[in-house]
Scaffold this active site. Sequence first.
Site, mmCIF file in Angstrom:
data_model
loop_
_atom_site.group_PDB
_atom_site.id
_atom_site.type_symbol
_atom_site.label_atom_id
_atom_site.label_comp_id
_atom_site.label_asym_id
_atom_site.label_seq_id
_atom_site.Cartn_x
_atom_site.Cartn_y
_atom_site.Cartn_z
ATOM 1 N N HIS A 153 0.696 -1.577 0.050
ATOM 2 C CA HIS A 153 0.172 0.262 -0.256
ATOM 3 C C HIS A 153 0.911 1.420 0.194
ATOM 4 C CE1 HIS A 153 -3.332 -2.388 0.552
ATOM 5 N NE2 HIS A 153 -2.882 -2.855 2.058
ATOM 6 N N LYS A 208 29.627 -8.263 11.849
ATOM 7 C CA LYS A 208 30.899 -9.256 12.100
ATOM 8 C C LYS A 208 30.774 -9.109 10.633
ATOM 9 C CE LYS A 208 32.510 -13.681 14.008
ATOM 10 N NZ LYS A 208 32.607 -14.738 14.837
#
Length: 240
Positions: A122, A188
């Site tokens: 939407h 990481k």
Amino acid sequence: MRQDRRPYWVKKNYLRFRRWYTNHFLKPACDYLGDYHTCMKPWYISISGPNISIGKCATIIGEPDNRVKIGVWGREPDAGRIEIGDYVMISPGTRISASDEIKIGHSVMMANGVYITDCDWHGVYDRTKRDDRVAPVHIADNVWLGDHATVLKGVTIGENSVVAAGAVVSRDVPANVIVAGNPAQVVKQLDTEREMITRADYFKDPAALERFFDDVDRMVLTGNGFLNWLRALVRPTTRD
């Protein structure tokens, strides 16, 4: 029950029924569903819309309170697609919803409650229709999406990367990293020198794997009696 009290032949017939259900109801809902699929509780798996393909050795797990929902709602009839590679793991509660295009590579693992979508569905200012811009989602091989991770429109996730539990991915993720947070950020780097063992390795001989598990069932369950199994269903004890 903590013990599987079923006789071997009861479990064997249950597995036959499960495979029949998958082939009868889920496979026709796909353009392609590869061989050696394992759909656990397939009556809690929904596949809807056109142009959906799922590769070989897929493991899809439905639960009554956590259905798996894979659906294409294209902008026009027969539009939109979902392509899922080989050896994928799709856990309970996963939703994959495509407006235009979602591509998921081989050996991708999706934990409980993962949500993947290529559309907001939407508009912010016109909430009667979706955005005109097409924003496909591409997830490369061997990606691991953690518990309740969300992957939003227009995102590409690189090979081997891990999306932490609860993360919201709203921009591209490079290969060989771990991302976490909302919005997801790299926390990481993975060691690319280390050997990566994937679900493709696990399923390198799927026929032999099926025979192995059948042998295990035969060994563990053959001694179970039918009447004792019925007793455990009706009046289970702490030994069950």
